[in-house]
Structures are given as structure tokens and as C-alpha cells.
Motif scaffolding. Structure first.
Motif, PDB file in Angstrom:
ATOM      1  N   ALA A 136      16.950 -26.631   2.473  1.00 61.38           N
ATOM      2  CA  ALA A 136      16.706 -27.538   3.620  1.00 61.38           C
ATOM      3  C   ALA A 136      15.555 -28.325   3.593  1.00 61.38           C
ATOM      4  O   ALA A 136      15.385 -28.876   4.659  1.00 61.38           O
ATOM      5  CB  ALA A 136      16.967 -26.602   4.820  1.00 61.38           C
ATOM      6  N   ASN A 137      14.597 -27.939   2.879  1.00 64.13           N
ATOM      7  CA  ASN A 137      13.420 -28.721   3.110  1.00 64.13           C
ATOM      8  C   ASN A 137      12.816 -28.458   4.221  1.00 64.13           C
ATOM      9  O   ASN A 137      11.930 -29.373   4.824  1.00 64.13           O
ATOM     10  CB  ASN A 137      13.363 -30.296   2.571  1.00 64.13           C
ATOM     11  CG  ASN A 137      13.781 -30.512   1.330  1.00 64.13           C
ATOM     12  OD1 ASN A 137      13.022 -30.281   0.421  1.00 64.13           O
ATOM     13  ND2 ASN A 137      14.658 -31.124   0.980  1.00 64.13           N
ATOM     14  N   ALA A 138      12.678 -27.132   4.633  1.00 64.60           N
ATOM     15  CA  ALA A 138      12.318 -26.689   5.949  1.00 64.60           C
ATOM     16  C   ALA A 138      11.720 -25.312   6.240  1.00 64.60           C
ATOM     17  O   ALA A 138      12.088 -24.459   5.214  1.00 64.60           O
ATOM     18  CB  ALA A 138      13.265 -27.100   7.209  1.00 64.60           C
ATOM     19  N   ILE A 152      10.872 -26.110  11.091  1.00 62.24           N
ATOM     20  CA  ILE A 152       9.364 -26.937  10.769  1.00 62.24           C
ATOM     21  C   ILE A 152       9.474 -27.556   9.612  1.00 62.24           C
ATOM     22  O   ILE A 152       9.750 -27.064   8.613  1.00 62.24           O
ATOM     23  CB  ILE A 152       8.278 -25.650  10.649  1.00 62.24           C
ATOM     24  CG1 ILE A 152       8.034 -24.999  12.226  1.00 62.24           C
ATOM     25  CG2 ILE A 152       6.893 -26.455  10.274  1.00 62.24           C
ATOM     26  CD1 ILE A 152       7.085 -24.011  12.040  1.00 62.24           C
ATOM     27  N   GLY A 153       9.212 -28.817   9.551  1.00 61.44           N
ATOM     28  CA  GLY A 153       9.315 -29.731   8.400  1.00 61.44           C
ATOM     29  C   GLY A 153      10.398 -30.575   8.250  1.00 61.44           C
ATOM     30  O   GLY A 153      11.518 -29.972   9.127  1.00 61.44           O
ATOM     31  N   GLN A 154      10.627 -31.223   7.118  1.00 65.39           N
ATOM     32  CA  GLN A 154      11.868 -32.015   7.208  1.00 65.39           C
ATOM     33  C   GLN A 154      11.708 -32.485   5.593  1.00 65.39           C
ATOM     34  O   GLN A 154      10.737 -32.742   4.953  1.00 65.39           O
ATOM     35  CB  GLN A 154      12.155 -32.943   7.983  1.00 65.39           C
ATOM     36  CG  GLN A 154      10.928 -34.058   8.105  1.00 65.39           C
ATOM     37  CD  GLN A 154      11.304 -35.129   9.085  1.00 65.39           C
ATOM     38  OE1 GLN A 154      12.252 -35.502   9.695  1.00 65.39           O
ATOM     39  NE2 GLN A 154      10.045 -35.915   9.407  1.00 65.39           N
ATOM     40  N   GLY A 155      12.850 -32.859   5.029  1.00 63.65           N
ATOM     41  CA  GLY A 155      13.071 -33.579   3.726  1.00 63.65           C
ATOM     42  C   GLY A 155      12.372 -34.903   3.889  1.00 63.65           C
ATOM     43  O   GLY A 155      12.422 -35.578   4.805  1.00 63.65           O
ATOM     44  N   SER A 156      12.325 -35.391   2.732  1.00 68.46           N
ATOM     45  CA  SER A 156      11.695 -36.698   2.422  1.00 68.46           C
ATOM     46  C   SER A 156      12.428 -37.227   1.356  1.00 68.46           C
ATOM     47  O   SER A 156      12.781 -36.754   0.295  1.00 68.46           O
ATOM     48  CB  SER A 156      10.300 -36.994   2.327  1.00 68.46           C
ATOM     49  OG  SER A 156       9.856 -38.166   2.123  1.00 68.46           O
ATOM     50  N   LEU A 157      12.728 -38.603   1.226  1.00 68.27           N
ATOM     51  CA  LEU A 157      13.524 -39.385   0.209  1.00 68.27           C
ATOM     52  C   LEU A 157      12.172 -40.055  -0.573  1.00 68.27           C
ATOM     53  O   LEU A 157      12.582 -40.859  -1.624  1.00 68.27           O
ATOM     54  CB  LEU A 157      14.459 -40.277   0.587  1.00 68.27           C
ATOM     55  CG  LEU A 157      15.382 -39.967   1.282  1.00 68.27           C
ATOM     56  CD1 LEU A 157      16.518 -40.969   1.886  1.00 68.27           C
ATOM     57  CD2 LEU A 157      16.331 -38.887   0.459  1.00 68.27           C
ATOM     58  N   THR A 166       6.594 -33.189   5.258  1.00 70.60           N
ATOM     59  CA  THR A 166       7.757 -33.374   4.887  1.00 70.60           C
ATOM     60  C   THR A 166       7.786 -32.689   3.355  1.00 70.60           C
ATOM     61  O   THR A 166       6.690 -32.422   2.635  1.00 70.60           O
ATOM     62  CB  THR A 166       8.199 -34.923   4.466  1.00 70.60           C
ATOM     63  OG1 THR A 166       7.142 -35.349   3.552  1.00 70.60           O
ATOM     64  CG2 THR A 166       8.016 -35.611   5.899  1.00 70.60           C
ATOM     65  N   PHE A 167       8.852 -32.406   2.711  1.00 67.07           N
ATOM     66  CA  PHE A 167       8.963 -31.648   1.405  1.00 67.07           C
ATOM     67  C   PHE A 167       9.940 -32.451   0.547  1.00 67.07           C
ATOM     68  O   PHE A 167      11.130 -32.968   1.112  1.00 67.07           O
ATOM     69  CB  PHE A 167       9.531 -30.241   1.741  1.00 67.07           C
ATOM     70  CG  PHE A 167       8.617 -29.370   2.494  1.00 67.07           C
ATOM     71  CD1 PHE A 167       7.683 -28.601   1.779  1.00 67.07           C
ATOM     72  CD2 PHE A 167       8.867 -29.107   3.764  1.00 67.07           C
ATOM     73  CE1 PHE A 167       6.480 -27.845   2.662  1.00 67.07           C
ATOM     74  CE2 PHE A 167       8.078 -28.195   4.521  1.00 67.07           C
ATOM     75  CZ  PHE A 167       6.963 -27.749   3.808  1.00 67.07           C
ATOM     76  N   VAL A 168       9.756 -32.209  -0.623  1.00 67.85           N
ATOM     77  CA  VAL A 168      10.660 -32.776  -1.688  1.00 67.85           C
ATOM     78  C   VAL A 168      11.184 -31.573  -2.474  1.00 67.85           C
ATOM     79  O   VAL A 168      10.104 -30.812  -3.212  1.00 67.85           O
ATOM     80  CB  VAL A 168      10.043 -33.861  -2.541  1.00 67.85           C
ATOM     81  CG1 VAL A 168      10.914 -34.097  -3.743  1.00 67.85           C
ATOM     82  CG2 VAL A 168       9.625 -34.961  -1.796  1.00 67.85           C
ATOM     83  N   ASP A 186       3.597 -25.961  -1.335  1.00 66.29           N
ATOM     84  CA  ASP A 186       4.471 -27.190  -1.802  1.00 66.29           C
ATOM     85  C   ASP A 186       4.356 -27.432  -3.115  1.00 66.29           C
ATOM     86  O   ASP A 186       3.701 -28.652  -3.411  1.00 66.29           O
ATOM     87  CB  ASP A 186       3.986 -28.245  -0.773  1.00 66.29           C
ATOM     88  CG  ASP A 186       5.141 -29.420  -0.796  1.00 66.29           C
ATOM     89  OD1 ASP A 186       6.091 -29.465  -1.339  1.00 66.29           O
ATOM     90  OD2 ASP A 186       4.794 -30.427  -0.283  1.00 66.29           O
ATOM     91  N   MET A 187       5.086 -26.675  -3.852  1.00 59.75           N
ATOM     92  CA  MET A 187       4.915 -26.872  -5.262  1.00 59.75           C
ATOM     93  C   MET A 187       5.417 -28.228  -5.953  1.00 59.75           C
ATOM     94  O   MET A 187       4.512 -28.795  -6.699  1.00 59.75           O
ATOM     95  CB  MET A 187       5.872 -25.622  -6.240  1.00 59.75           C
ATOM     96  CG  MET A 187       5.564 -25.722  -7.709  1.00 59.75           C
ATOM     97  SD  MET A 187       6.848 -26.868  -8.441  1.00 59.75           S
ATOM     98  CE  MET A 187       8.297 -26.054  -8.298  1.00 59.75           C
ATOM     99  N   PRO A 188       6.659 -28.767  -5.578  1.00 62.79           N
ATOM    100  CA  PRO A 188       6.998 -30.089  -6.080  1.00 62.79           C
ATOM    101  C   PRO A 188       5.778 -31.292  -5.859  1.00 62.79           C
ATOM    102  O   PRO A 188       5.808 -32.242  -6.557  1.00 62.79           O
ATOM    103  CB  PRO A 188       8.283 -30.492  -5.283  1.00 62.79           C
ATOM    104  CG  PRO A 188       8.666 -29.066  -4.937  1.00 62.79           C
ATOM    105  CD  PRO A 188       7.693 -28.375  -4.690  1.00 62.79           C
ATOM    106  N   ASN A 189       5.167 -30.910  -4.626  1.00 63.39           N
ATOM    107  CA  ASN A 189       3.985 -31.987  -4.295  1.00 63.39           C
ATOM    108  C   ASN A 189       2.888 -31.547  -4.977  1.00 63.39           C
ATOM    109  O   ASN A 189       1.671 -32.286  -4.454  1.00 63.39           O
ATOM    110  CB  ASN A 189       4.091 -32.185  -2.785  1.00 63.39           C
ATOM    111  CG  ASN A 189       5.058 -33.145  -2.370  1.00 63.39           C
ATOM    112  OD1 ASN A 189       5.202 -34.382  -2.998  1.00 63.39           O
ATOM    113  ND2 ASN A 189       5.864 -32.717  -1.313  1.00 63.39           N
ATOM    114  N   PHE A 190       2.452 -30.307  -5.325  1.00 67.31           N
ATOM    115  CA  PHE A 190       1.322 -30.055  -5.997  1.00 67.31           C
ATOM    116  C   PHE A 190       0.431 -29.977  -4.770  1.00 67.31           C
ATOM    117  O   PHE A 190      -0.823 -30.297  -5.061  1.00 67.31           O
ATOM    118  CB  PHE A 190       0.669 -30.962  -7.306  1.00 67.31           C
ATOM    119  CG  PHE A 190       1.651 -30.914  -8.068  1.00 67.31           C
ATOM    120  CD1 PHE A 190       1.836 -29.722  -9.381  1.00 67.31           C
ATOM    121  CD2 PHE A 190       2.816 -32.153  -8.655  1.00 67.31           C
ATOM    122  CE1 PHE A 190       2.900 -30.185 -10.190  1.00 67.31           C
ATOM    123  CE2 PHE A 190       3.708 -31.988  -9.406  1.00 67.31           C
ATOM    124  CZ  PHE A 190       3.722 -30.936 -10.300  1.00 67.31           C
TER     125      PHE A 190
END
Length: 205
Positions: A136-138, A152-157, A166-168, A186-190
């Protein structure tokens, strides 16, 4: 031989880097003797674990890939375990007895999008449970009784790095600090993102 011996000629040279005492063989013998005496004095048994509970399955009290876990601030304390592949949070007492569970798979508020939930953290002051839902990116926020409170938080394109808040491909582990801030790996965003645990607003990354 000199190249593999410490200054006293007994132990490997690497030990001397931490100080001569670690490279002194009689010091090692003394420590071993103290450890043995403590085992005898307190009837230590090195073959027994303290306790364990749970088994693989889908019934209450069973797990399929348990991941995050934390103790709440109640008295007596309760243990909350994120049972990832069963899409639920299970609650136990400190003896390992099953008490309750909450959460399910779905897209409604308070449900988990998939079986890829990770971190679980508890704000003991306010009685809030935070669960990272990667799909859910949240992060879902619950009360101790399992009542859903907030997302809390949301996905991002956007491409990595995505905007703050935001999370990817979702967050990972989470933790609560002493002032109620929610820290999310937030591993994908390092990076690590920090949110206000009360309002859910993004503070900084």
C-alpha cells in the motif's frame, strides 16, 4: 612465527590491536574460570532456551512469516506480532498465550493490501500501533485494541527519490522515538523518513 604472535608471544597479533590485555593468555584463562564458576553457582544450563511459542499455520496463535514485533505499555505487557502472510497482527501475553488479532487482506481502511507487511512499532505513551504495509506504500496506525486510526504516507509515481512523505515500493522497518516521531526505513529511496506520529505529517528525510 613472530608475524602471527602478539607482543607477549601467545595470542594472534590482531588481539593486541585492542590492547595488550586481550593478547595476554592468562587473562583469557581467568575469564573462562569466572564464567565456569558462575554457571556452577547459578545452576546454569546451556542446553535450555527460555521459552518459545507458536507454530506454522493459519489458526489463531499460529504464524506464516512473522516479522515485526513489539511490546506495548500496558501492565501486564502484551506482545504484538505482525503475521505477514496471514495479513494480521496477533496479540499475546508475555507467557505466549494468544489473546486476539486484528487486520485482514483488502483495500478498505485498516486492511492490508497484501502479504508483504514488515515493520511494527508501538507508541507506548499514546497506545498506537504502526504497521508498515509495503504493497500500500503506507503505514497503518491502529489503537491497541486494533481499531484503525489513520494512514500515514502514500505511494508515488515519481522516480527515485520520491517526494518526502511518499514511498516507492513501500517502506520497511519502523520505530518510535521518545517524542512520538515515527521513523520509517525507506529502502527503495535509500533513506529514512520521519513522520509526526500524532498527525501523520512528514517532518524530514
Amino acid at each position: 612465527w613472530p608475524e602471527i604472535l602478539a607482543e607477549d608471544g601467545y595470542m594472534p597479533r590482531q588481539f593486541s590491536f585492542r590492547g595488550d590485555r586481550l593478547a595476554y593468555s592468562w587473562g583469557i584463562v581467568l575469564l573462562a574460570g569466572i564464567a565456569f564458576a558462575l554457571l556452577v553457582l547459578f545452576n546454569g544450563d546451556t542446553h535450555l532456551s527460555m521459552s518459545s511459542f507458536g507454530s506454522r499455520g493459519h489458526l489463531p496463535g499460529q504464524f506464516v512469516q512473522p516479522r515485526g514485533l513489539a511490546l506495548d505499555g500496558s501492565s501486564p505487557q502484551r506482545l504484538y506480532v505482525m503475521d505477514s502472510y496471514n495479513e494480521r497482527v496477533e496479540v499475546f501475553d508475555k507467557a505466549g498465550r494468544y489473546l486476539s488479532s486484528f487486520g485482514s487482506k483488502g483495500t478498505l481502511p485498516g486492511q492490508f493490501r497484501g502479504n508483504n507487511t514488515r515493520g511494527l512499532a508501538i507508541d507506548r505513551v499514546h497506545g498506537w500501533v504502526f504497521v508498515v504495509d509495503i504493497t500500500a506504500n503506507a503505514v497503518d496506525k491502529f489503537g491497541l485494541a486494533g481499531n484503525f486510526l489513520q494512514t500515514i504516507g502514500q505511494g508515488s509515481l515519481a522516480s527515485v527519490p520520491s517526494p518526502p512523505g511518499t514511498f516507492v515500493q513501500g517502506g520497511r522497518e519502523d520505530a518510535i522515538d521518545g517524542v512520538g516521531h515515527l521513523w520509517v526505513g525507506d529502502m527503495p529511496n535509500f533513506r529514512v523518513q520521519v513522520f509526526d506520529g500524532s498527525t501523520g505529517g512528514s517532518l524530514f528525510v
